[in-house]
Scaffold this motif. Structure first.
Motif, mmCIF file in Angstrom:
data_model
loop_
_atom_site.group_PDB
_atom_site.id
_atom_site.type_symbol
_atom_site.label_atom_id
_atom_site.label_comp_id
_atom_site.label_asym_id
_atom_site.label_seq_id
_atom_site.Cartn_x
_atom_site.Cartn_y
_atom_site.Cartn_z
ATOM 1 N N ARG A 61 0.847 -1.216 0.000
ATOM 2 C CA ARG A 61 0.000 0.000 0.000
ATOM 3 C C ARG A 61 0.871 1.250 0.000
ATOM 4 N NH1 ARG A 61 -4.956 -1.692 4.224
ATOM 5 N NH2 ARG A 61 -5.381 -3.655 3.142
ATOM 6 N N ALA A 62 1.893 1.236 0.845
ATOM 7 C CA ALA A 62 2.798 2.398 0.894
ATOM 8 C C ALA A 62 3.505 2.579 -0.446
ATOM 9 C CB ALA A 62 3.808 2.215 2.024
ATOM 10 N N GLU A 63 3.965 1.469 -1.023
ATOM 11 C CA GLU A 63 4.685 1.545 -2.307
ATOM 12 C C GLU A 63 3.773 2.092 -3.412
ATOM 13 O OE1 GLU A 63 7.806 1.292 -2.575
ATOM 14 O OE2 GLU A 63 8.207 0.441 -0.598
ATOM 15 N N ALA A 64 2.507 1.660 -3.404
ATOM 16 C CA ALA A 64 1.547 2.113 -4.436
ATOM 17 C C ALA A 64 1.384 3.620 -4.391
ATOM 18 C CB ALA A 64 0.206 1.412 -4.234
ATOM 19 N N ILE A 65 1.335 4.155 -3.200
ATOM 20 C CA ILE A 65 1.166 5.617 -3.059
ATOM 21 C C ILE A 65 2.451 6.337 -3.442
ATOM 22 C CG2 ILE A 65 0.603 7.495 -1.477
ATOM 23 C CD1 ILE A 65 -0.827 5.233 0.275
ATOM 24 N N LYS A 66 3.562 5.824 -2.907
ATOM 25 C CA LYS A 66 4.854 6.503 -3.140
ATOM 26 C C LYS A 66 5.219 6.574 -4.617
ATOM 27 C CE LYS A 66 7.345 4.159 -0.065
ATOM 28 N NZ LYS A 66 8.500 3.741 0.773
ATOM 29 N N HIS B 117 3.533 7.483 -6.913
ATOM 30 C CA HIS B 117 2.889 8.642 -7.574
ATOM 31 C C HIS B 117 3.288 9.978 -6.958
ATOM 32 C CE1 HIS B 117 0.534 6.017 -10.100
ATOM 33 N NE2 HIS B 117 0.361 5.248 -9.032
ATOM 34 N N LEU B 118 4.237 9.938 -6.061
ATOM 35 C CA LEU B 118 4.664 11.196 -5.421
ATOM 36 C C LEU B 118 6.013 11.659 -5.965
ATOM 37 C CD1 LEU B 118 3.562 10.570 -1.729
ATOM 38 C CD2 LEU B 118 2.616 12.234 -3.322
#
Ligand code: 5GP
Ligand code: ZN
Length: 140
Positions: free
Chosen positions: A132-137, A139-140
């Motif tokens: 979950r953290a990787e999925a968000i990161k 796109h940042l």
């Protein structure tokens, strides 16, 4: 010109109980008064919600939050405050002009705001959590 209820409040076409106003933002009492003193802070520029919110507008809103929160604390015997922003219908947004709710909280269980926080920490694996953290990161 936006056909938007909060834009109409800004333009003075709909009455409101304004508590703070400057060139960038307006704060006024929410008609619903989820709890006593429930206040909304809105940008004067029409923005639908957080997904369209320019960083400068976010800063203009949030730099005023502590002052208004402090005024609420002085005005009422509150014991806490929820700062909430709903985005899109699924998240309970009903007025599509960005706004932040300041909702005073009184003694535990003695106000009628049914805000519940659910702990789901037993429902996912450590791998899911990291993914979950990787999925968000990504796109940042
Ligand atoms: P949302 O559900 O979009 O996060 O919150 C919209 C809020 O706007 C609601 O809490 C509702 O009570 C408030 N509201 C809707 N129409 C008016 C209005 O005409 N005047 C004021 N003061 N509040 C409004
Ligand atoms: Zn608007």
């Amino acid at each position: 010109m936006e056909d938007c209820i909060f834009c109409k409040i800004i333009r003075g076409e709909i009455p409101s109980e304004k508590i703070y106003e400057d060139d960038e933002v307006l704060a006024f009492l929410d008609l619903g008064q989820v709890t006593k003193g429930h206040t909304l802070i809105i940008p004067k520029k029409h923005v639908r919600n957080v997904f369209d919110l320019p960083p400068e507008t976010a800063a203009e809103i949030f730099r005023r939050v502590p002052k208004i929160a402090g005024a609420l604390k002085e005005a009422f015997p509150l014991e806490g405050l929820n700062v909430i922003n709903n985005n899109e219908e699924v998240a309970s947004q009903t007025v599509f002009h960005y706004h932040v709710h300041l909702i005073p909280r009184y003694s535990k269980n003695k106000d009628d705001f049914g805000f519940k926080w659910k702990d789901n920490s037993n429902t996912y694996s450590a791998e899911d959590f990291k993914a979950r953290a990787e999925a968000i990161k990504a796109h940042l």
